[in-house]
Design a protein around this motif. Structure first.
Motif, PDB file in Angstrom:
ATOM      1  N   SER A 180      -8.140   0.933   9.204  1.00  0.00           N
ATOM      2  CA  SER A 180      -8.062  -0.391   8.857  1.00  0.00           C
ATOM      3  C   SER A 180      -8.727  -1.071  10.171  1.00  0.00           C
ATOM      4  O   SER A 180      -8.412  -0.840  11.204  1.00  0.00           O
ATOM      5  CB  SER A 180      -6.622  -0.948   8.538  1.00  0.00           C
ATOM      6  N   ARG A 181      -9.709  -2.042   9.792  1.00  0.00           N
ATOM      7  CA  ARG A 181     -10.048  -2.774  10.890  1.00  0.00           C
ATOM      8  C   ARG A 181     -10.422  -4.220  10.462  1.00  0.00           C
ATOM      9  O   ARG A 181     -11.054  -4.419   9.299  1.00  0.00           O
ATOM     10  CB  ARG A 181     -11.125  -2.127  11.739  1.00  0.00           C
ATOM     11  N   LEU A 182     -10.626  -5.123  11.488  1.00  0.00           N
ATOM     12  CA  LEU A 182     -11.344  -6.404  11.147  1.00  0.00           C
ATOM     13  C   LEU A 182     -12.852  -6.361  11.120  1.00  0.00           C
ATOM     14  O   LEU A 182     -13.426  -5.560  12.027  1.00  0.00           O
ATOM     15  CB  LEU A 182     -11.062  -7.199  12.169  1.00  0.00           C
ATOM     16  N   ALA A 183     -13.576  -6.322   9.972  1.00  0.00           N
ATOM     17  CA  ALA A 183     -14.738  -6.127   9.549  1.00  0.00           C
ATOM     18  C   ALA A 183     -15.645  -7.120  10.385  1.00  0.00           C
ATOM     19  O   ALA A 183     -16.783  -7.172  10.703  1.00  0.00           O
ATOM     20  CB  ALA A 183     -15.109  -6.036   8.208  1.00  0.00           C
ATOM     21  N   ASN A 184     -15.270  -8.521  10.524  1.00  0.00           N
ATOM     22  CA  ASN A 184     -16.119  -9.721  11.203  1.00  0.00           C
ATOM     23  C   ASN A 184     -15.308 -10.441  11.474  1.00  0.00           C
ATOM     24  O   ASN A 184     -14.096 -10.728  11.348  1.00  0.00           O
ATOM     25  CB  ASN A 184     -17.258  -9.972  10.042  1.00  0.00           C
ATOM     26  N   ARG A 185     -15.836 -11.431  12.193  1.00  0.00           N
ATOM     27  CA  ARG A 185     -14.836 -12.692  12.995  1.00  0.00           C
ATOM     28  C   ARG A 185     -14.288 -13.561  11.954  1.00  0.00           C
ATOM     29  O   ARG A 185     -13.568 -14.504  12.289  1.00  0.00           O
ATOM     30  CB  ARG A 185     -15.837 -13.659  13.850  1.00  0.00           C
ATOM     31  N   GLU A 186     -14.917 -13.644  10.612  1.00  0.00           N
ATOM     32  CA  GLU A 186     -14.586 -14.499   9.459  1.00  0.00           C
ATOM     33  C   GLU A 186     -13.248 -14.157   8.830  1.00  0.00           C
ATOM     34  O   GLU A 186     -12.599 -14.678   8.032  1.00  0.00           O
ATOM     35  CB  GLU A 186     -15.566 -14.804   8.449  1.00  0.00           C
ATOM     36  N   GLY A 187     -12.669 -12.811   9.435  1.00  0.00           N
ATOM     37  CA  GLY A 187     -11.335 -12.488   8.876  1.00  0.00           C
ATOM     38  C   GLY A 187     -11.461 -11.658   7.619  1.00  0.00           C
ATOM     39  O   GLY A 187     -10.533 -11.220   7.241  1.00  0.00           O
ATOM     40  N   LEU A 188     -12.601 -10.884   7.467  1.00  0.00           N
ATOM     41  CA  LEU A 188     -12.949  -9.973   6.523  1.00  0.00           C
ATOM     42  C   LEU A 188     -12.321  -8.584   6.941  1.00  0.00           C
ATOM     43  O   LEU A 188     -12.572  -8.115   8.028  1.00  0.00           O
ATOM     44  CB  LEU A 188     -14.432  -9.801   6.003  1.00  0.00           C
ATOM     45  N   GLN A 189     -11.508  -8.098   6.081  1.00  0.00           N
ATOM     46  CA  GLN A 189     -10.740  -6.763   6.624  1.00  0.00           C
ATOM     47  C   GLN A 189     -11.469  -5.502   6.018  1.00  0.00           C
ATOM     48  O   GLN A 189     -12.054  -5.728   4.779  1.00  0.00           O
ATOM     49  CB  GLN A 189      -9.420  -6.551   6.249  1.00  0.00           C
ATOM     50  N   GLU A 190     -11.584  -4.398   6.550  1.00  0.00           N
ATOM     51  CA  GLU A 190     -12.044  -3.134   6.113  1.00  0.00           C
ATOM     52  C   GLU A 190     -11.172  -2.110   6.121  1.00  0.00           C
ATOM     53  O   GLU A 190     -10.383  -2.087   7.086  1.00  0.00           O
ATOM     54  CB  GLU A 190     -13.286  -2.529   6.708  1.00  0.00           C
ATOM     55  N   MET A 191     -10.817  -1.661   4.833  1.00  0.00           N
ATOM     56  CA  MET A 191      -9.899  -0.453   4.525  1.00  0.00           C
ATOM     57  C   MET A 191     -10.525   0.887   4.054  1.00  0.00           C
ATOM     58  O   MET A 191     -11.523   0.536   3.158  1.00  0.00           O
ATOM     59  CB  MET A 191      -8.940  -0.967   3.641  1.00  0.00           C
ATOM     60  N   VAL A 192      -9.910   1.994   4.627  1.00  0.00           N
ATOM     61  CA  VAL A 192     -10.497   3.187   4.044  1.00  0.00           C
ATOM     62  C   VAL A 192      -8.982   3.978   3.915  1.00  0.00           C
ATOM     63  O   VAL A 192      -8.340   4.079   4.526  1.00  0.00           O
ATOM     64  CB  VAL A 192     -11.357   3.834   5.206  1.00  0.00           C
ATOM     65  N   TYR A 193      -9.375   4.187   2.627  1.00  0.00           N
ATOM     66  CA  TYR A 193      -8.139   5.265   1.863  1.00  0.00           C
ATOM     67  C   TYR A 193      -8.601   6.706   1.802  1.00  0.00           C
ATOM     68  O   TYR A 193      -9.754   6.960   1.389  1.00  0.00           O
ATOM     69  CB  TYR A 193      -7.636   4.640   0.689  1.00  0.00           C
TER      70      TYR A 193
END
Length: 195
Positions: A180-193
């Motif tokens: 799980s990480r912050l994908a960009n500065r606008e607050g978009l999250q990236e999740m990997v399951y």
């Protein structure tokens, strides 16, 4: 000028590697390191892949070649090198045991090249690289053919995360958040399951 070049490339006592031989060893380490990087990139999953890591594999084999050429047969230089390397240590944790294996392979290739065993360096690169490709492409060790990886991006709201977990619970047998990480500065999250 000739005296400066001669003194720059003169051999220290105990060293037996001529400049042309050293360049050849470094070239073989570079080529084998490139092959190791290629095998790694082609047989690696998408989760923790890093271009910097692949480039580090190439450079590591070359650096170890230089170290082996400097140390040569000198026990004093070997102990000095061990002391220097004890001070400088890796601060980046290696997350995958497979990555560690490729690091060791790069070190071994650099050692073989630095010791002048160029055929051994090339053969080890080809055989171990081929083995890594075989293990990846055949899916050796996988427990279930229905395993997969789910990667997506969403706005960083708790409600969205709850909806995602509800859907995963409903439509998958098992799931585990692997990254799980912050994908960009606008607050978009990236999740990997892993599902």
């Amino acid at each position: 000028m000739d005296g400066i070049l001669t003194s720059m490339f003169s051999q220290p006592p105990g060293a037996s590697v001529a400049l042309g031989d050293f360049v050849l060893r470094l070239l073989v380490a570079w080529l084998c390191g490139q092959l190791v990087g290629w095998f790694y990139a082609r047989s690696h999953g998408v989760l923790s892949y890093s271009q910097n890591f692949v480039q580090s594999l190439v450079m590591l084999s070359m650096v170890i070649t230089v170290i082996m050429s400097v140390v040569g047969d000198s026990l004093a230089r070997a102990f000095g090198l061990a002391a220097a390397l004890a001070i400088v240590r890796f601060r980046t944790p290696v997350k995958d045991s497979r990555d560690t294996t490729f690091l060791f392979l790069s070190v071994a290739i650099g050692m073989a090249s630095g010791a002048g065993q160029l055929g051994l360096a090339g053969l080890a690169t080809l055989l171990i690289g081929t083995a890594s490709g075989y293990l990846h492409w055949t899916g050796f060790g996988i427990r279930s053919k229905a395993e997969g990886l789910l990667r997506f991006r969403y706005t960083g709201e708790d409600e969205a995360r709850q909806q995602i977990q509800t859907l995963l619970t409903q439509y998958s047998t098992t799931f585990e958040l692997s990254a799980s990480r912050l994908a960009n500065r606008e607050g978009l999250q990236e999740m990997v399951y892993d599902i």
